[in-house]
Design a protein around this motif. Structure first.
Motif, PDB file in Angstrom:
ATOM      1  N   GLN A  40       0.828  -1.201   0.000  1.00  0.00           N
ATOM      2  CA  GLN A  40       0.000   0.000   0.000  1.00  0.00           C
ATOM      3  C   GLN A  40       0.867   1.258   0.000  1.00  0.00           C
ATOM      4  OE1 GLN A  40      -2.944  -0.249   3.059  1.00  0.00           O
ATOM      5  NE2 GLN A  40      -4.118   1.478   2.293  1.00  0.00           N
ATOM      6  N   GLN A  41       1.946   1.226   0.779  1.00  0.00           N
ATOM      7  CA  GLN A  41       2.866   2.368   0.808  1.00  0.00           C
ATOM      8  C   GLN A  41       3.522   2.589  -0.552  1.00  0.00           C
ATOM      9  OE1 GLN A  41       3.649   4.616   3.292  1.00  0.00           O
ATOM     10  NE2 GLN A  41       1.928   3.734   4.421  1.00  0.00           N
ATOM     11  N   LEU A  42       3.799   1.499  -1.241  1.00  0.00           N
ATOM     12  CA  LEU A  42       4.446   1.588  -2.563  1.00  0.00           C
ATOM     13  C   LEU A  42       3.463   1.945  -3.673  1.00  0.00           C
ATOM     14  CD1 LEU A  42       6.724  -1.568  -2.259  1.00  0.00           C
ATOM     15  CD2 LEU A  42       7.572   0.754  -2.635  1.00  0.00           C
ATOM     16  N   ASP A  43       2.164   1.821  -3.371  1.00  0.00           N
ATOM     17  CA  ASP A  43       1.116   2.117  -4.345  1.00  0.00           C
ATOM     18  C   ASP A  43       1.325   1.314  -5.633  1.00  0.00           C
ATOM     19  OD1 ASP A  43      -1.215   3.335  -5.235  1.00  0.00           O
ATOM     20  OD2 ASP A  43      -0.124   4.962  -6.217  1.00  0.00           O
ATOM     21  N   ILE A  44       1.448  -0.016  -5.463  1.00  0.00           N
ATOM     22  CA  ILE A  44       1.658  -0.898  -6.609  1.00  0.00           C
ATOM     23  C   ILE A  44       0.325  -1.136  -7.308  1.00  0.00           C
ATOM     24  CG2 ILE A  44       2.342  -3.217  -7.341  1.00  0.00           C
ATOM     25  CD1 ILE A  44       4.278  -3.263  -4.947  1.00  0.00           C
ATOM     26  N   ARG A  45       0.240  -0.705  -8.565  1.00  0.00           N
ATOM     27  CA  ARG A  45      -0.966  -0.889  -9.382  1.00  0.00           C
ATOM     28  C   ARG A  45      -0.551  -1.315 -10.784  1.00  0.00           C
ATOM     29  NH1 ARG A  45      -5.144   2.966  -7.311  1.00  0.00           N
ATOM     30  NH2 ARG A  45      -4.223   4.078  -5.546  1.00  0.00           N
ATOM     31  N   PHE A  46      -1.251  -2.303 -11.308  1.00  0.00           N
ATOM     32  CA  PHE A  46      -0.964  -2.770 -12.666  1.00  0.00           C
ATOM     33  C   PHE A  46      -2.005  -2.209 -13.634  1.00  0.00           C
ATOM     34  CE2 PHE A  46       1.239  -5.873 -10.079  1.00  0.00           C
ATOM     35  CZ  PHE A  46       2.427  -6.026 -10.765  1.00  0.00           C
ATOM     36  N   GLY A  47      -1.517  -1.630 -14.719  1.00  0.00           N
ATOM     37  CA  GLY A  47      -2.405  -1.077 -15.734  1.00  0.00           C
ATOM     38  C   GLY A  47      -2.621  -2.013 -16.899  1.00  0.00           C
ATOM     39  N   CYS A  48      -2.373  -3.296 -16.685  1.00  0.00           N
ATOM     40  CA  CYS A  48      -2.522  -4.299 -17.737  1.00  0.00           C
ATOM     41  C   CYS A  48      -2.994  -5.605 -17.094  1.00  0.00           C
ATOM     42  CB  CYS A  48      -1.190  -4.512 -18.466  1.00  0.00           C
ATOM     43  SG  CYS A  48       0.118  -5.179 -17.412  1.00  0.00           S
ATOM     44  N   PRO A  49      -3.443  -6.580 -17.898  1.00  0.00           N
ATOM     45  CA  PRO A  49      -3.847  -7.861 -17.324  1.00  0.00           C
ATOM     46  C   PRO A  49      -2.703  -8.556 -16.586  1.00  0.00           C
ATOM     47  CG  PRO A  49      -4.626  -7.674 -19.582  1.00  0.00           C
ATOM     48  CD  PRO A  49      -3.700  -6.515 -19.350  1.00  0.00           C
ATOM     49  N   THR A 126      11.873  -8.932  -1.988  1.00  0.00           N
ATOM     50  CA  THR A 126      12.177  -8.999  -3.426  1.00  0.00           C
ATOM     51  C   THR A 126      10.903  -9.131  -4.260  1.00  0.00           C
ATOM     52  OG1 THR A 126      12.605 -11.394  -3.232  1.00  0.00           O
ATOM     53  CG2 THR A 126      14.502  -9.918  -3.096  1.00  0.00           C
ATOM     54  N   THR A 127       9.881  -9.784  -3.730  1.00  0.00           N
ATOM     55  CA  THR A 127       8.596  -9.865  -4.437  1.00  0.00           C
ATOM     56  C   THR A 127       7.988  -8.487  -4.603  1.00  0.00           C
ATOM     57  OG1 THR A 127       8.114 -12.132  -3.731  1.00  0.00           O
ATOM     58  CG2 THR A 127       6.229 -10.741  -4.284  1.00  0.00           C
ATOM     59  N   LEU A 128       7.949  -7.710  -3.533  1.00  0.00           N
ATOM     60  CA  LEU A 128       7.414  -6.351  -3.626  1.00  0.00           C
ATOM     61  C   LEU A 128       8.224  -5.510  -4.604  1.00  0.00           C
ATOM     62  CD1 LEU A 128       6.613  -5.710   0.134  1.00  0.00           C
ATOM     63  CD2 LEU A 128       4.950  -5.698  -1.739  1.00  0.00           C
ATOM     64  N   ALA A 129       9.543  -5.654  -4.555  1.00  0.00           N
ATOM     65  CA  ALA A 129      10.410  -4.879  -5.448  1.00  0.00           C
ATOM     66  C   ALA A 129      10.127  -5.215  -6.909  1.00  0.00           C
ATOM     67  CB  ALA A 129      11.874  -5.130  -5.108  1.00  0.00           C
ATOM     68  N   ILE A 130      10.017  -6.515  -7.217  1.00  0.00           N
ATOM     69  CA  ILE A 130       9.801  -6.917  -8.606  1.00  0.00           C
ATOM     70  C   ILE A 130       8.404  -6.532  -9.071  1.00  0.00           C
ATOM     71  CG2 ILE A 130       9.594  -8.931 -10.131  1.00  0.00           C
ATOM     72  CD1 ILE A 130      11.957 -10.155  -8.520  1.00  0.00           C
ATOM     73  N   CYS A 131       7.410  -6.655  -8.196  1.00  0.00           N
ATOM     74  CA  CYS A 131       6.059  -6.221  -8.566  1.00  0.00           C
ATOM     75  C   CYS A 131       6.022  -4.717  -8.831  1.00  0.00           C
ATOM     76  CB  CYS A 131       5.064  -6.595  -7.472  1.00  0.00           C
ATOM     77  SG  CYS A 131       4.687  -8.374  -7.415  1.00  0.00           S
ATOM     78  N   LYS A 132       6.727  -3.940  -8.011  1.00  0.00           N
ATOM     79  CA  LYS A 132       6.793  -2.493  -8.223  1.00  0.00           C
ATOM     80  C   LYS A 132       7.471  -2.182  -9.555  1.00  0.00           C
ATOM     81  CE  LYS A 132       6.711   1.934  -6.939  1.00  0.00           C
ATOM     82  NZ  LYS A 132       5.438   2.700  -6.973  1.00  0.00           N
TER      83      LYS A 132
END
Length: 434
Positions: A40-49, A126-132
């Protein structure tokens, strides 16, 4: 965070990984609360499927086929897979190319700044980093491979548009349970309400079906909603609304690859309006797909097979694949395993396929010692005589070099078990060629 603490952050990828490997008190710390907070702090959002893939076995193959086909179709594809063999960069790819060190360093700093006092394991960080990293890249589709289980795996803080469970079998019993029903429930945790949920296990646990129905997922089961048939030359896929005929067999070897490929095509069927893919692009992608360490047969003599079969389900598949290879005078096995695996179950499937066992220690505290592996071999009835042997080695590299020195050109060397076993042999071969 103060300027002095920011200045103290690592500046290279190896330095970052060294810090992350020793920071958290537990290697595996189940639960999503901490990861969700930092996401939530990183505001990870995907704009694709987003396609998420879980399963006891077959995850890597499924992700690789998805990546290959979607790239052939001209899409910009991001992939998160794990673990790596030789370089951490293997875990994140954009259009098939591993992400560069400097991008990892930048995004690691972002996660470090966002986490505050929240403690994260190596895998969670590392999961959060790669998702970001993937969320910020200009991509058309993202493929995320789940690490352990599903429901409580760090990847599951992301909501997928399509979720795939490839297979359900006994593994990681300390974390996931000791029955297929318990494990099926954990893997079904990646399904989402109103979204497509695919399971390519021919005998899905009832717990998986019930959970999908309970949350209102659009469940698609192998044999009911999609299927395949074929002959020696080609195969056909049939889904709910789409058929694909005269397909080439995947370049990945192995008896289960059509199950994995069927799940891939079921996912592409579900996304056909957002990501249309033509017949030729599917055929070419299946032929072009490449995945190290999954029944990977190396060129040259003696024959060398690399396979990360580390549980009984995978070992049974490996044994079947070895039977289909043709005659080899003797088979040498380089085998190393984690201690929490069903080692005797793995050995029992391989017992009649191996003449000479070269068991090895691995460089992790939770690995089974070579002495433990010898005891397991004896417990499952492996005999030593003029035609059969069992020997211990300090590392996969040492075991492999011994096997190479003894094997004739008509023999076979099978390197299997933990990823670390296969990685050790890959490293030895790379060093020998450099």
């Amino acid at each position: 965070m103060t300027s002095s603490s920011i200045a103290a952050l690592p500046t290279t990828l190896p330095a970052w990984l060294s810090v992350l490997e020793t920071r958290h008190s537990k290697e595996i710390d189940m639960g999503l609360d901490r990861v969700s907070q930092v996401k939530q702090q990183l505001d990870i959002r995907f704009g694709c499927p987003v396609i998420m893939v879980a399963g006891t076995n077959g995850k890597g193959s499924t992700c690789a086929m998805l990546e290959a086909i979607l790239m052939q179709a001209g899409y910009r594809v991001g992939l998160y897979s794990k673990p790596h063999f030789l370089d951490f960069n293997e875990r994140a790819r954009i259009n098939g190319i591993p992400v560069a060190d400097e991008l990892f360093v930048r995004v690691f700093e972002q996660v470090e700044n966002a986490r505050g006092n929240t403690s994260l394991t190596y895998f969670e960080f590392t999961t959060l980093a790669i998702c970001k990293l993937l969320a910020e890249a200009p991509l058309d589709v993202v493929i995320l491979e789940v690490g352990l289980g599903g429901r409580l795996d760090a990847v599951n803080v992301i909501d997928a548009d399509v979720s795939i469970v490839t297979s359900v079998d006994i593994d990681h019993v300390d974390y996931l349970g000791d029955t297929r029903e318990k494990i099926g429930f954990e893997k079904a945790g990646i399904f989402r309400a109103g979204k497509v949920a695919i399971c390519s296990d021919p005998q899905p646990p009832q717990s998986l079906i019930e959970h999908a129905n309970k949350i209102g997922a659009d469940l698609r089961l192998f044999g009911r909603d999609f299927n395949y048939n074929g002959d020696k030359q080609q195969w056909n896929f049939g889904g709910r609304e789409q058929r694909r005929n005269s397909l080439a067999y995947p370049s990945l070897r192995g008896a289960n690859q059509l199950l994995n490929a069927s799940a891939v095509l079921a996912a592409l069927e579900a996304l056909r309006h957002q990501l249309p893919v033509g017949a030729q692009e599917v055929r070419t992608g299946l032929v072009m797909v490449d995945l190290p360490g999954r029944f990977q047969v190396l060129p040259g003599r003696p024959t060398v097979v690399l396979d990360v079969a580390h549980n009984p389900h995978a070992a049974a598949t490996l044994a079947q694949n070895l039977d289909n290879m043709g005659f080899h005078a003797y088979t040498y096995a380089v085998f190393g395993s984690m201690l929490d695996k069903d080692i005797e179950g793995v050995i029992s499937h391989m017992q009649g396929k191996v003449d000479h066992w070269c068991v090895c220690d691995l460089p992790l505290p939770r690995a089974a010692s070579s002495d433990h592996l010898v005891d397991a071999l004896k417990a499952t009835g492996v005999q030593e005589d003029q035609e059969h042997s069992v020997q211990k080695f300090n590392s996969p590299e040492d075991a492999y070099m011994f096997a190479i020195s003894k094997a004739g050109e008509n023999d076979r060397i099978v390197v299997f078990g933990s990823f670390l076993t296969v990685a050790g042999v890959m490293r030895a071969r790379r060093n020998a060629q450099s």
